[in-house]
Scaffold this motif. Structure first.
Motif, PDB file in Angstrom:
ATOM      1  N   ARG A 157       8.402  -7.050   5.088  1.00  0.00           N
ATOM      2  CA  ARG A 157       7.399  -6.032   5.400  1.00  0.00           C
ATOM      3  C   ARG A 157       7.396  -5.771   6.910  1.00  0.00           C
ATOM      4  O   ARG A 157       7.442  -6.697   7.708  1.00  0.00           O
TER       5      ARG A 157
ATOM      6  N   HIS B 265      -7.452  -4.631   5.922  1.00  0.00           N
ATOM      7  CA  HIS B 265      -6.871  -4.421   7.258  1.00  0.00           C
ATOM      8  C   HIS B 265      -6.280  -3.021   7.416  1.00  0.00           C
ATOM      9  O   HIS B 265      -5.837  -2.411   6.453  1.00  0.00           O
TER      10      HIS B 265
ATOM     11  N   TYR C 129       7.760  -2.182   2.811  1.00  0.00           N
ATOM     12  CA  TYR C 129       7.257  -3.464   2.292  1.00  0.00           C
ATOM     13  C   TYR C 129       7.912  -3.627   0.927  1.00  0.00           C
ATOM     14  O   TYR C 129       7.656  -2.846   0.014  1.00  0.00           O
TER      15      TYR C 129
ATOM     16  N   ASP D  25       0.179  -8.642  -5.074  1.00  0.00           N
ATOM     17  CA  ASP D  25      -0.789  -8.941  -4.016  1.00  0.00           C
ATOM     18  C   ASP D  25      -1.450 -10.299  -4.175  1.00  0.00           C
ATOM     19  O   ASP D  25      -2.053 -10.810  -3.243  1.00  0.00           O
TER      20      ASP D  25
ATOM     21  N   VAL E 110      -6.008   0.710  -1.595  1.00  0.00           N
ATOM     22  CA  VAL E 110      -5.322   1.256  -0.426  1.00  0.00           C
ATOM     23  C   VAL E 110      -5.863   2.651  -0.154  1.00  0.00           C
ATOM     24  O   VAL E 110      -5.914   3.495  -1.057  1.00  0.00           O
TER      25      VAL E 110
ATOM     26  N   TYR F  24      -5.343   6.005   2.344  1.00  0.00           N
ATOM     27  CA  TYR F  24      -4.331   6.586   3.235  1.00  0.00           C
ATOM     28  C   TYR F  24      -4.981   7.485   4.276  1.00  0.00           C
ATOM     29  O   TYR F  24      -5.962   8.178   3.988  1.00  0.00           O
TER      30      TYR F  24
ATOM     31  N   LEU G 284       4.037   4.854  -2.021  1.00  0.00           N
ATOM     32  CA  LEU G 284       3.731   3.583  -2.662  1.00  0.00           C
ATOM     33  C   LEU G 284       4.364   3.677  -4.046  1.00  0.00           C
ATOM     34  O   LEU G 284       4.025   4.573  -4.829  1.00  0.00           O
TER      35      LEU G 284
ATOM     36  N   HIS H  99       4.518  -3.722  -6.771  1.00  0.00           N
ATOM     37  CA  HIS H  99       4.565  -2.446  -6.057  1.00  0.00           C
ATOM     38  C   HIS H  99       5.302  -2.639  -4.746  1.00  0.00           C
ATOM     39  O   HIS H  99       5.511  -3.770  -4.306  1.00  0.00           O
TER      40      HIS H  99
ATOM     41  N   VAL I 157       6.323  -0.457  -0.703  1.00  0.00           N
ATOM     42  CA  VAL I 157       6.144   0.693   0.179  1.00  0.00           C
ATOM     43  C   VAL I 157       7.526   1.134   0.627  1.00  0.00           C
ATOM     44  O   VAL I 157       8.276   0.350   1.222  1.00  0.00           O
TER      45      VAL I 157
ATOM     46  N   ARG J 280       3.133   5.782   9.403  1.00  0.00           N
ATOM     47  CA  ARG J 280       2.326   5.798   8.178  1.00  0.00           C
ATOM     48  C   ARG J 280       1.118   4.882   8.371  1.00  0.00           C
ATOM     49  O   ARG J 280       1.270   3.705   8.683  1.00  0.00           O
TER      50      ARG J 280
ATOM     51  N   SER K  78      -2.595   3.279   6.961  1.00  0.00           N
ATOM     52  CA  SER K  78      -3.425   3.036   5.783  1.00  0.00           C
ATOM     53  C   SER K  78      -4.419   1.924   6.070  1.00  0.00           C
ATOM     54  O   SER K  78      -4.354   1.244   7.091  1.00  0.00           O
TER      55      SER K  78
ATOM     56  N   THR L 154      -5.593  -1.293   3.826  1.00  0.00           N
ATOM     57  CA  THR L 154      -5.294  -2.013   2.593  1.00  0.00           C
ATOM     58  C   THR L 154      -6.303  -3.148   2.453  1.00  0.00           C
ATOM     59  O   THR L 154      -6.546  -3.873   3.414  1.00  0.00           O
TER      60      THR L 154
ATOM     61  N   TRP M 130      -8.657  -5.959  -0.444  1.00  0.00           N
ATOM     62  CA  TRP M 130      -8.731  -6.677  -1.715  1.00  0.00           C
ATOM     63  C   TRP M 130     -10.148  -7.135  -1.990  1.00  0.00           C
ATOM     64  O   TRP M 130     -10.789  -7.752  -1.134  1.00  0.00           O
TER      65      TRP M 130
HETATM   66  C1  OGA Z   1       0.056  -4.181   0.854  1.00  0.00           C
HETATM   67  C2  OGA Z   1       0.544  -2.954   0.178  1.00  0.00           C
HETATM   68  C3  OGA Z   1       0.579  -0.554  -0.025  1.00  0.00           C
HETATM   69  C4  OGA Z   1       0.540   0.700   0.782  1.00  0.00           C
HETATM   70  O1  OGA Z   1      -0.310  -4.114   2.038  1.00  0.00           O
HETATM   71  O2  OGA Z   1       0.020  -5.238   0.196  1.00  0.00           O
HETATM   72  O3  OGA Z   1       1.106  -3.077  -0.877  1.00  0.00           O
HETATM   73  O4  OGA Z   1       0.772   1.763   0.185  1.00  0.00           O
HETATM   74  N1  OGA Z   1       0.320  -1.734   0.726  1.00  0.00           N
HETATM   75  O5  OGA Z   1       0.317   0.637   1.992  1.00  0.00           O
END
Ligand code: OGA
Ligand code: MN
Length: 205
Positions: free
Chosen positions: A68, A111, A121, A126, A139, A141, A154, A182, A184, A191, A193, A195, A197
């Protein structure tokens, strides 16, 4: 900053999670909020405030750019009006998921992530192997005017095949963390975002 929770499309997120384990909502965040968050992410990057993201947790954490390549900053309450507004929205979502799907989500960690052009990534889950607290991934954007040819999707590896989601500003992807691999894909522009949980009670296994 005031962000009405209705704009999150909470009911559709709950339905999607219950029916298929993931949800993609376009224009979920108020434009003003996603612009403010993008601005904050960029100024933190300019101030050297983002750190290379690591893989794994605890003593097993490693920085592996071949896995990543994003740079991150963990959100804390009180760091900015925009961040607080986002954390408030996520708390609305957390309570709704608990009320309707009985998920028992206790807290939210989140974050900023900045992927420089070319960063990616690799395919992953996760949830950590030694800690099953992460239950729902979210996530958001933050780039405006994202074009398909700019890449950076993604890619969700669903049971029925791959599904790509473009990182369009203000959109939100929510999925069950335990079993949705998944990745990236690299983009040809920066880019941005957020992200995060939702976590359940529990702890290291
Ligand atoms: C992650 C992740 C997805 C994204 O940070 O674990 O999968 O689209 N991000 O940024
Ligand atoms: Mn992930």
């Amino acid at each position: 900053m005031n962000a009405p929770a209705e704009s999150l499309q909470l009911a559709s997120i709950v339905d999607d999670l219950a029916n298929r384990g993931w949800s993609h909502q376009r224009l979920a965040l108020p434009v003003e909020l996603s612009c403010a968050l993008a601005g904050e992410c960029r100024s933190r990057a300019a101030a050297g405030n983002l750190a290379p993201a690591s893989v794994g947790r605890g003593d097993g954490q490693q920085i592996l750019e071949g896995v990543r390549g994003d740079r991150i900053h963990w959100l804390e309450r009180g760091q900015s009006a925009a961040s607080d507004a986002y954390l408030d929205l996520m708390d609305e979502l957390r309570q709704r998921l608990n009320r309707e799907l009985f998920l028992g989500l206790e807290d939210f960690e989140c974050h900023f992530a900045l992927y420089p052009p070319g960063a990616f990534y690799q395919k992953h889950l996760d949830r950590f192997r030694d800690d099953d607290r992460r239950a729902v991934s979210v996530v958001a954007y933050l780039n405006t005017d994202w074009q398909p040819e700019q890449g950076g999707a993604l890619r969700l590896h669903l049971e029925r095949g791959e599904h790509d989601v473009l990182p369009e500003g203000g959109s939100l992807v929510v999925f069950l963390s335990a079993n949705l691999p998944h990745e990236v894909l690299p983009a040809n522009r920066e880019r941005l975002s957020l992200t995060g949980w939702f976590r359940r009670r529990g702890g290291p296994l």
